[in-house]
Write a protein that holds these residues in place. Sequence first.
Motif, short mmCIF file in Angstrom:
data_model
loop_
_atom_site.label_atom_id
_atom_site.label_comp_id
_atom_site.label_asym_id
_atom_site.label_seq_id
_atom_site.Cartn_x
_atom_site.Cartn_y
_atom_site.Cartn_z
N LEU A 100 38.36 12.27 80.70
CA LEU A 100 38.57 13.83 80.03
C LEU A 100 37.03 14.06 79.45
O LEU A 100 36.68 13.17 78.36
CB LEU A 100 39.58 14.05 79.14
CG LEU A 100 41.16 13.69 79.85
CD1 LEU A 100 42.34 13.58 78.87
CD2 LEU A 100 41.34 14.58 80.89
N SER A 101 36.88 15.38 79.56
CA SER A 101 35.55 15.81 78.66
C SER A 101 35.64 17.16 77.96
O SER A 101 36.86 17.43 77.99
CB SER A 101 34.44 16.08 79.81
OG SER A 101 34.58 16.96 80.84
N GLY A 102 34.59 17.54 77.47
CA GLY A 102 34.79 18.99 76.50
C GLY A 102 35.36 18.66 75.19
O GLY A 102 35.16 17.19 74.83
N GLN A 103 35.66 19.48 74.66
CA GLN A 103 35.97 19.55 73.05
C GLN A 103 37.38 19.01 73.12
O GLN A 103 38.28 19.65 73.79
CB GLN A 103 35.54 20.54 72.26
CG GLN A 103 33.93 20.62 72.25
CD GLN A 103 33.65 21.80 71.28
OE1 GLN A 103 34.25 22.64 70.81
NE2 GLN A 103 32.17 21.91 71.11
N ILE A 104 37.99 18.60 71.93
CA ILE A 104 39.37 18.70 71.70
C ILE A 104 39.75 19.88 71.28
O ILE A 104 39.30 20.66 70.34
CB ILE A 104 39.78 17.77 70.22
CG1 ILE A 104 39.06 16.30 70.55
CG2 ILE A 104 41.25 17.78 69.94
CD1 ILE A 104 39.40 15.39 69.63
N GLU A 130 33.72 15.31 73.41
CA GLU A 130 32.62 15.50 72.60
C GLU A 130 32.86 16.77 71.69
O GLU A 130 33.87 17.18 71.50
CB GLU A 130 31.28 16.13 73.80
CG GLU A 130 31.55 17.04 74.45
CD GLU A 130 30.74 17.34 75.39
OE1 GLU A 130 29.94 16.59 75.53
OE2 GLU A 130 30.67 18.58 75.88
N GLY A 131 31.91 16.92 70.94
CA GLY A 131 31.86 18.05 69.73
C GLY A 131 32.77 17.47 68.44
O GLY A 131 32.88 16.12 68.27
N ARG A 132 33.09 18.40 67.59
CA ARG A 132 33.31 17.88 66.35
C ARG A 132 35.21 17.68 66.49
O ARG A 132 35.96 18.38 67.48
CB ARG A 132 33.42 19.04 65.18
CG ARG A 132 31.80 19.13 65.22
CD ARG A 132 31.70 20.13 64.23
NE ARG A 132 30.29 20.23 63.43
CZ ARG A 132 29.77 19.69 62.40
NH1 ARG A 132 30.55 18.87 61.72
NH2 ARG A 132 28.42 19.52 62.36
N ILE A 133 35.83 17.22 65.65
CA ILE A 133 37.39 17.22 65.59
C ILE A 133 37.67 18.37 64.92
O ILE A 133 37.31 18.67 63.61
CB ILE A 133 37.73 15.94 64.60
CG1 ILE A 133 37.13 14.32 65.22
CG2 ILE A 133 39.27 15.59 64.54
CD1 ILE A 133 37.32 13.27 64.14
N LEU A 163 32.60 11.89 70.13
CA LEU A 163 32.61 12.76 69.17
C LEU A 163 31.65 12.73 68.12
O LEU A 163 30.98 11.78 67.81
CB LEU A 163 34.07 12.76 68.49
CG LEU A 163 35.18 12.87 69.35
CD1 LEU A 163 36.47 12.34 68.41
CD2 LEU A 163 35.30 14.24 69.98
N VAL A 164 31.15 13.98 67.29
CA VAL A 164 30.34 13.96 66.19
C VAL A 164 30.73 15.01 65.24
O VAL A 164 31.71 15.44 65.17
CB VAL A 164 28.82 14.84 66.97
CG1 VAL A 164 28.39 14.03 68.18
CG2 VAL A 164 29.43 16.15 67.40
N GLY A 165 29.84 14.83 63.98
CA GLY A 165 30.22 15.60 62.91
C GLY A 165 31.07 14.91 61.87
O GLY A 165 31.31 13.74 62.04
N HIS A 166 31.43 15.62 60.95
CA HIS A 166 32.08 15.19 59.90
C HIS A 166 33.71 15.06 60.14
O HIS A 166 34.33 15.92 60.65
CB HIS A 166 31.97 16.22 58.69
CG HIS A 166 32.34 15.78 57.29
ND1 HIS A 166 33.74 15.87 56.95
CD2 HIS A 166 31.64 15.20 56.34
CE1 HIS A 166 34.14 15.40 55.83
NE2 HIS A 166 32.89 14.94 55.42
N ILE A 167 34.30 13.84 59.76
CA ILE A 167 35.59 13.71 60.13
C ILE A 167 36.33 14.59 59.12
O ILE A 167 36.12 14.48 57.75
CB ILE A 167 36.06 12.22 59.78
CG1 ILE A 167 35.41 11.56 60.70
CG2 ILE A 167 37.68 12.22 59.90
CD1 ILE A 167 35.65 10.03 60.67
N PRO A 168 37.41 15.19 59.47
CA PRO A 168 38.42 16.16 58.68
C PRO A 168 39.02 15.47 57.53
O PRO A 168 39.21 14.26 57.77
CB PRO A 168 39.37 16.85 59.38
CG PRO A 168 38.57 16.63 60.90
CD PRO A 168 38.03 15.52 60.78
#
Length: 874
Positions: free
Chosen positions: A723-727, A748-751, A771-776
């Motif tokens: 599976l690809s794309g964002q959550i 990919e992208g942010r959570i 995945l990238v960026g800051h974890i919530p």
Amino acid sequence: MGSLIWFSQILCLSFMLLQFRVQSSSPSQSSLDSSPHLCRPEERSALLDFKSTTNLVDNWFCTPRPIIQTWNESKDCCSWEGIACDKRNGHVIGLDLSSNCLEANLTTNSSLFRLEKLQSLNLAYNYFRYPNLSFGFDRWKSLTYLNLSRSGYMNGSFLFDEIFLLPKLVSLDLSNYYGLLLDNIKFQMLAHNLTELRFLILDYVNMSLVVPSTLLNLTSSLEHLSLRANTWRTQIWVPMSSPAPTLAATPSPPFDLQNNCLTGPVDHVEMPNLILQEVYLSNNEISGSIPSSFFDLVHLTRVNLSSNNLTGTITPDMLSKLVDLEDLDLSNNSLLSLSNNGIGVNHSFPNLRFLIFSSCNIHKFPSFLRKAERLEILDISKNKISGQIHKWEIEGMSSLYYLDLSYNFLTGIDLFGFGNLEIVDLRSNILQGSLPILSTTQDSMQHLFMSGNNLTSVIPSSYCNLTSLKVLDLGNNCLGGKIPECLGNLSDLSDLDLRMNKFHGIIPNSFVNGSRLRNLNLNGNQLEGRLPSSLGNCSELEVLDVGYNSLNDTFPCWLGVLLRLKVLILRSNQFHGAISNSMPAFYFPQLRIIDVAQNDFMGLLPSNYFKILKGMRDVAPADKAKLEYIGDNMQAVKLKAKYIFQALLRRGTSPLSRGASVSPIALKFSVKVVMKGLEVKLERIMTIFTTIDFSSNRFHGEIPKELGELNSLLLLNICHNSLSGQIPSSLGKLAELESLDLSSNKLEGRIPEQLTKLTFLSVLNLSHNELVGHIPEGKQFSTFSNDSYVGNSGLCGFPLTKKCEPPRPPSPQFDEEDDSTAVFEWKFALAGYGCGLVLGLSLGYIAFTTGKPWWVQTGAVDFLLRGDLATVAS
């Protein structure tokens, strides 16, 4: 057990009321039948006034249409439902408002007390309040029957002050009257004042201050006495008579003190003019051995001492003294044993029909029962009985139709020739060799449980002659061969469990039209081929588990026409291909569990399929409160109770007088789900348990946002795919979700921050993605460990050691006087604007000519946002 007691009480009270009305056939009493005589205007007015002061409360025991709503001013009140009048003068003498769920205050001025000729009053299962300490009971001088069971709440004992004013009472039921307290003085007054009382039920009344010996004052008049769950904490005694009672001796009421806290050994009080026939002391804390004098009560017919702490050994000689004994329940006394010593004596047990010794300390089968020709129910499950049970040990039990030997250490048993057997439970022993042979005359067999043994062989073809068979449980054995084609012809078969065996070949395609099959479990065999199309004939099918086989088929969309299907397990087979995205909207309306993990499915996840799963969406709070299990249908859970009731009804006796400790004998349909990365076996499946497991296949593309509409979903597992794309942020609407596994994909992208709204989420696995960026942060996300995010090099923040870069400070402010700085800044802004415009036009031209927004796939936009033009150019 609570629902069983409730049902038995209601049934018994109905019998008692009927008996009371027949026996008390005085001229006024016989006029309880409705008549054409018009009721008196003042009493009709009183009834309508009472109706106007009541409200209706919704509850599970309410009648579908409360009869009080049918009362009408234009009709004669003697013709109203729940009303009985005297034929001669039109007085209302009977009022039955039971199970109407009425809410009202009963004060001294209540219009109900204006019915002064009332003889029978039933207000059971309502919600009445008594705000006054003084009521109007003294106006009911003719009242003989009063039932206030579960009809309100009272803090104290004031109600008894009013009951004492009813000297003609014959039947009184105050059971389940919450907050009601009866002390020793008022209990003595009850015995002294109500001299006509024959039926007394005080279950669940607080009688902790009553001395049990005070009961002796009631035995002269009572025919039925029930004092269950009265919070007594004292040593138990039993009224006993000498072996040769006097000619004046009379039968006593049942001695019923079940569900209390009675402790210590059993003592006795000598009462030579008393014939004790029924003793019920189950669910207490009675210890020690049963005194030998107890077995001198030769008139005993029914005894229930189950669920205590009794010790010692009971011998055939002891039991043989009880020549009138019909029912005996000593189950759940783990230190109480049954001995075969003295079997040479001629023990016939001529009246014994019902014997339960489950969960005791029995090491040998009680072969001295072989001459118990009337024995119908024998339960000696959960003991330590070992070895082989031979035919000669049980062949004399010609009336036996219920036999439970489960959870012992038996190696074999001969069941051939028992033509009356309807239910046999041999689960969880160590039975070896072939399945027991059943004769063609045993067509009465309905339930056969033999799972959890070491049986080998094939299923005999003679089993297909069991035309009445409803349940066949052969799971967890070593059975092999092919599944007999003829099993599909058993139209009454509702539960078929053949899991964890060595069956091979194809699943029979012989399920007949109109089949009543509800549960089919073939998990863990060596079956091949396709799912049989004849399963479409099983319109009542709820559970289908064919996991862990070698089936080779596409996704069975056609099963969607089975409108009751709740569980579909296809895990670990060779199913393949895409799952259709165009199923009709009415397919799979009740599906709660779908598990297609570890197959070879491919293509996009079917977004439209998720839209039609109504069983995973908007589950009502009332449904969540019901502790029900898929495949049980309540009938299976109470299978034992059903058969015991049938036995009692055959004898025309009341179930309330039994108090038998019946345990569920449901056929448990377990499933395996992956939670916290481990495969967990659910022995029983609650109806509110909802899960989707599409893991370990070859699905690709994006996660459909439609999954977020399944707001009753508890577990979602789509790991180990492509599976690809964002959550999708829509997953934040899965308010009930407890486990989410999206690991080992190409996401990919942010959570999404929306996932922090999942307050029940206890398991999260997003590892091995992109995945990238800051974890919530916050709420459940503060409880997850590094393992939830490992393999995502672009993630940062708690709980990872990688810290996120602080946000860039805003551009500095400047004054209008700082012209040089302003001109300098604007030069760079215009230069960036020009480069951005040129680059934007260039990217737009590429997209227009190639039709491929390549920068989305390569991450060019992300590089642009960071100003990495060199990377973009490359």
